[in-house]
Structure formats: structure tokens, C-alpha cells
Write a protein that holds these residues in place. Sequence first.
Motif, PDB file in Angstrom:
ATOM      1  N   CYS A 137      45.993  37.996  33.141  1.00 38.07           N
ATOM      2  CA  CYS A 137      44.577  38.638  33.519  1.00 38.07           C
ATOM      3  C   CYS A 137      44.198  39.738  32.731  1.00 38.07           C
ATOM      4  O   CYS A 137      42.896  39.862  32.603  1.00 38.07           O
ATOM      5  CB  CYS A 137      44.855  39.218  35.125  1.00 38.07           C
ATOM      6  SG  CYS A 137      46.049  40.542  35.122  1.00 38.07           S
ATOM      7  N   GLU A 167      53.842  27.928  43.908  1.00 36.21           N
ATOM      8  CA  GLU A 167      54.755  26.946  44.152  1.00 36.21           C
ATOM      9  C   GLU A 167      55.309  26.408  42.850  1.00 36.21           C
ATOM     10  O   GLU A 167      56.285  25.563  42.771  1.00 36.21           O
ATOM     11  CB  GLU A 167      54.121  25.624  44.963  1.00 36.21           C
ATOM     12  CG  GLU A 167      53.562  24.475  44.371  1.00 36.21           C
ATOM     13  CD  GLU A 167      52.226  24.534  43.784  1.00 36.21           C
ATOM     14  OE1 GLU A 167      51.482  25.643  44.251  1.00 36.21           O
ATOM     15  OE2 GLU A 167      51.625  23.700  43.289  1.00 36.21           O
ATOM     16  N   THR A 209      40.057  32.098  44.990  1.00 35.14           N
ATOM     17  CA  THR A 209      40.989  32.040  45.846  1.00 35.14           C
ATOM     18  C   THR A 209      41.041  33.631  46.420  1.00 35.14           C
ATOM     19  O   THR A 209      41.116  33.556  47.851  1.00 35.14           O
ATOM     20  CB  THR A 209      42.677  31.892  45.302  1.00 35.14           C
ATOM     21  OG1 THR A 209      42.481  30.984  44.357  1.00 35.14           O
ATOM     22  CG2 THR A 209      43.621  31.550  46.250  1.00 35.14           C
ATOM     23  N   LEU A 244      42.417  40.327  40.874  1.00 39.74           N
ATOM     24  CA  LEU A 244      41.901  38.894  40.399  1.00 39.74           C
ATOM     25  C   LEU A 244      41.697  38.714  38.776  1.00 39.74           C
ATOM     26  O   LEU A 244      42.377  39.457  38.127  1.00 39.74           O
ATOM     27  CB  LEU A 244      40.462  38.775  41.187  1.00 39.74           C
ATOM     28  CG  LEU A 244      40.598  38.947  42.648  1.00 39.74           C
ATOM     29  CD1 LEU A 244      39.232  38.701  43.308  1.00 39.74           C
ATOM     30  CD2 LEU A 244      41.617  38.081  43.387  1.00 39.74           C
ATOM     31  N   GLY A 271      43.672  34.074  41.151  1.00 38.80           N
ATOM     32  CA  GLY A 271      42.146  33.665  40.731  1.00 38.80           C
ATOM     33  C   GLY A 271      40.958  34.326  41.737  1.00 38.80           C
ATOM     34  O   GLY A 271      41.321  34.600  42.790  1.00 38.80           O
ATOM     35  N   GLU A 307      36.748  32.672  32.870  1.00 40.35           N
ATOM     36  CA  GLU A 307      38.129  32.932  32.407  1.00 40.35           C
ATOM     37  C   GLU A 307      38.942  31.546  32.066  1.00 40.35           C
ATOM     38  O   GLU A 307      38.829  30.717  32.920  1.00 40.35           O
ATOM     39  CB  GLU A 307      38.668  33.624  33.646  1.00 40.35           C
ATOM     40  CG  GLU A 307      40.212  33.972  33.340  1.00 40.35           C
ATOM     41  CD  GLU A 307      40.886  34.620  34.521  1.00 40.35           C
ATOM     42  OE1 GLU A 307      40.714  33.999  35.664  1.00 40.35           O
ATOM     43  OE2 GLU A 307      41.802  35.469  34.414  1.00 40.35           O
ATOM     44  N   GLY A 317      49.330  27.096  47.938  1.00 47.41           N
ATOM     45  CA  GLY A 317      48.126  27.962  48.606  1.00 47.41           C
ATOM     46  C   GLY A 317      47.629  27.685  49.744  1.00 47.41           C
ATOM     47  O   GLY A 317      47.643  28.142  50.678  1.00 47.41           O
ATOM     48  N   TRP A 369      51.482  32.486  39.152  1.00 47.74           N
ATOM     49  CA  TRP A 369      52.509  32.001  38.458  1.00 47.74           C
ATOM     50  C   TRP A 369      52.837  32.589  37.031  1.00 47.74           C
ATOM     51  O   TRP A 369      53.869  32.263  36.194  1.00 47.74           O
ATOM     52  CB  TRP A 369      52.532  30.357  38.272  1.00 47.74           C
ATOM     53  CG  TRP A 369      51.287  30.063  37.869  1.00 47.74           C
ATOM     54  CD1 TRP A 369      49.988  29.729  38.609  1.00 47.74           C
ATOM     55  CD2 TRP A 369      50.576  30.278  36.463  1.00 47.74           C
ATOM     56  NE1 TRP A 369      48.952  29.294  38.222  1.00 47.74           N
ATOM     57  CE2 TRP A 369      49.114  29.592  36.703  1.00 47.74           C
ATOM     58  CE3 TRP A 369      50.987  30.526  35.344  1.00 47.74           C
ATOM     59  CZ2 TRP A 369      48.264  29.664  35.563  1.00 47.74           C
ATOM     60  CZ3 TRP A 369      49.960  30.465  34.004  1.00 47.74           C
ATOM     61  CH2 TRP A 369      48.544  30.059  34.286  1.00 47.74           C
ATOM     62  N   ALA A 383      51.678  35.904  45.256  1.00 46.39           N
ATOM     63  CA  ALA A 383      51.964  36.069  44.023  1.00 46.39           C
ATOM     64  C   ALA A 383      51.440  34.979  42.987  1.00 46.39           C
ATOM     65  O   ALA A 383      51.560  33.904  43.326  1.00 46.39           O
ATOM     66  CB  ALA A 383      53.343  36.742  43.656  1.00 46.39           C
TER      67      ALA A 383
END
Length: 501
Positions: free
Chosen positions: A295, A189, A243, A262, A240, A393, A219, A162, A160
Motif C-alpha cells: 500500500c 481467502e 472494498t 486503504l 482496497g 493504484e 470477502g 493478502w 486483512a
Amino acid sequence: MQAKNLKNRIPERIGSWQNGRWVTPAAGAQDLPVINPASEAVICLLAEDDSASVDSAVAIAKATFQSGIWSRAAVSERKGVLLKIRDLVVEQAEELAQLEILSTGIPISQARRRHLPRAAMNFEFFAEFISQTADRLYDQNPDYLTLVRHEPVGVAGLIAPWNAPLALATMKLAGAIAFGNSCVLKPSEMTPLPFVRLMEILKIAGVPDGVVNLVNGRGPVTGQALVANADVDIIAFTGGTATGRAIGELAGRGLKRVVTELGGKSANIVCADADIERAVESAVLAGFGNNGQQCLAGTRLLLQRSIAAEFLDLFLTRVRSLRIGLPSDATTEIGPLISSAQLERIQSFGNDARNDGVEILAGGKPADLKPGYFFEPTVVHAQSNSQRVCCEEIFGPFVTVLEFDDFDEALSIANDSEYGLVAYVWTNNLGQAMKAADELRTGVVWINTPVYRELRAPFGGFKHSGVGRDGGDWSRSLFTESKTISIPRQDFPLAQLADSK
Ligand code: NDP
């Protein structure tokens, strides 16, 4: 809840949650600071889980799944536990909201009004869904009954972001466990705090030990170890696009089932015939809700030229009056960005815009508020959809305005993006609204409304905004294996390999 009491609820060092208890981090585990973006102070430390620790959490999840304690529990039992979680989240919503805003910088009013109700609703929704969903029976063939069952898959790895930690992680978590899976959750984190409380809530609600496990860390370390583990059957990822691509590649090698939700660069189209006041307030919500770090933000504001001046007048007045401040203040509308890295990144868009001849209509620079990673709510006027501020973005309080003459042009600009998550359309012309619904290449089209999430319906993106969907039946497809069972209705002559006469 008073700040002093809240402090007592935060461990000095957060470890992982495995088999229903906190695990002392291994000697040598790397400590990462959890930062309060409003003060730049360290809140606590996070002990990063390395691959050995992740493997242990996955092994526990797998053994628990195989034990059947949850995977074969009656639907009524799972429903009861999920509803109990919902009750506890509602009861402890204030504490959870305070924990969430401490490391995210989300204004408390938005955490109270949007994030916590949504987290509670995620558990309620899946509790009701599993008790109401029936499997199919095919009886068209007079000789056979064929039925289809949906069984839990196994171990789900849930990753997940942040920006809305509880709301987004619990959508995956509730779906995974409602259908009987075990899971290992890895939050960002930067935002581990609310999960410390959530794990304890799950235990009190009666989730058997080992069904939900939590690992923490960056990650590329902890997240990657989870995706790489051969005993993880499903990866449900929100984050993202870059990722998501890396995770898809790695998970693909292990033939894991993957859903990726994403990024986006969503258009918010306002036509001349729209209700301008409603469209203005919604553009503020879509652009600056969650500090613009969402998002589904409506970051490309497309205005029909004939009303652009009038719209911008109202919109800019509202944007300039947005209250920037501490997330804990109930009147704050814009809090700090998540991190100094994010502040620098967004500043680079402001600087590039100036160099690129883009007109800055509001903001464009860090806010006059220190300490903290505050950025002024920003509106810029671009000349072309190919400029950087229209393509990438930004993920901050940053809206780009473009003008259009006719509706086809607006749809073509909206679709001219590598992303395709959502689109907003403001028009009172039914024909135009239907055309937008037909032609926009996005997973969701909102007509004359700001964000609305219907959990029964699919959510996810076209193009580089993701692969797969969640919500209702789509979550069921992700978190279950379907099995076909055929039974003869009577003893009829069996076919023979060869004619024996
Ligand atoms: P990231 O992609 O950076 O991270 C998302 C999660 O993935 C974090 O937990 C991160 O860990 C982890 N991660 C990072 N690299 C890896 C890796 N190689 N393997 C496994 N896990 C990894 O996104 P952000 O957290 O920055 O979130 C913002 C993004 O999320 C935006 O692009 C936004 O659009 C998108 N998003 C999409 C939504 C949707 O529904 N479509 C909803 C909300 C956000 P860590 O952070 O600890 O390094």
C-alpha cells in the motif's frame, strides 16, 4: 524447514478456528482452491465459512468476552501471554515465513527480514504498551476527582488483505486482544496458510479459547457476513478503497466503530540536491519491495528535471538487474504476483500505457518464466499526472516517472491524487524538507528514508486512503471505550430541586 516437512503441516482442507479448535466445515460448504502463484498448483482447499458459520464464531467471541476470562484479566496476565506469543512467533519464524510465501509469492528474504520480525514486534509492542499506559485523573475541581478508564469494547471483526498477511493481520489482532477484546479474524481467502499455524501458537501461548476465532472465505461472502453481524462492535479493515467504501457503508448502518486502511498512489520526490545513490536504492525498495504489492509503495517517482537523466540511468540499471525467481530462493528479489487476475490487471496497465503514449523504460510485460504469475519490474515515463498510470493504484512492480522543475510543482503533483497514504521526499535542503512535511496531504511523510514504521505513532491515510489510524494511542482509541467516573472528595451539601425555605 524442508519443503517435504512443510507439506505435512498443511491441512488438505482448511476450516475455521472457533473456541480454540478447528471446526469441521458444514456439509455443503464451498471449497476454494489455495493456489501457489509460483507454480499455479493447488496447495490445498479452503472451506468457505457462510454466514451461519460466521455468526457462530461471533457468538463464541461475544460469550467469551462476557465471561470476563480475558476482558477482565489483569494487564500483567495479558502482557505475559502476548510476550509468549512473540517468543513463539520468533521461534517458529522460519516455518511461518515458508507458509506465508507459499501462497503470496513474496521472496523469502523479505518474509524473513520484514514480515516475521514485524509480526513478532506487533505482539511485543502491545504487550509493553498496555503495561506502560496510564489513564487520566482530573482533580482541578476541589469537590471532585474525575477519572477516565479505558475498557475493552467487545467483539472486533478483523479483515486483512493478502499482500502482507501476517504482518498486517497481527497488528490488528495484537491490538484487539491486548486491550481485552475478543475477535473474529478473516484473512484473504488467497492467503490462509500462516494463520493455521498462528492459531495454534495463540493456544499454546495461553490465549483462552474463544478469544480469537478465525473464519475463512471470500470477502463478499464471509467478510460481508462478519461486517453485517450485529454483535460485532468494531471493524478493523485493511484492503482496497472500493472494498473499504462498501464496508464503511454496511458497518455504518450498524453504528459500528470502523477503521479502514486503504490504497495509495504515493509520490517519491527526488530533488536535485538529494543523495542520489541512497535515493536510487530506496526508490527500488519503495517501488519493488513485496513484488510492488504494498500500500505504501512509492509508485509515482517525481524527479527534478536537472538530475532526471542521471537518476534514471542508475535506477534503470538497478531495476533491470532485479532477480526474478522462485520465492523460496534466498537470492530472489521479485517473485510472482498473487494471482492470474492480478497479472492480467497489471498487464492492462502496460498495454494502456503504450496506447496512451507513455514511454516504457523497463519491463511492461509478463516475465519469461512459466509456470507462475511473474511480471517484469516495470518503469514507465508519463507526460502528465492525469494519465491512468499516475492516477490508479496498480499494486504490482510498476513505477511511473514524472519530472518537475521546481519544488512547489513537485508538491502540487504529489498532492494531486485521490489518495493520501504516504510520501517520500529526498532533499538535503532543510527548508524544503520542512515545507514538504507541512504541505503534503498524506498520513506519513518519510524524509530521506525508505519505509520506516514507528508503532507508537499513527499510521493511516488522508483522503481515499482510509479513515482512522492505528499505532499506540490510536489503537487504544479504536479498541477501547472510554468511561468517565466522578467521585466527590467530601460530603458537601447536595443541590436541591427547589429552594425549600
Ligand atoms: P481487498 O479490498 O480486495 O480485500 C481486503 C480484504 O477484505 C480481504 O480479506 C477480502 O477478502 C475482504 N473483502 C473483500 N470484499 C469484502 C466485503 N464486501 N466485505 C467484507 N470483506 C471483504 O484488498 P486486497 O486483499 O486486494 O489488498 C490490496 C489492497 O489493500 C490494496 O488496495 C492496498 O493498497 C490495500 N492495503 C492497504 C494497506 C494500508 O495500511 N493502508 C496495507 C496493505 C494493503 P478476499 O480477498 O478473501 O475476497
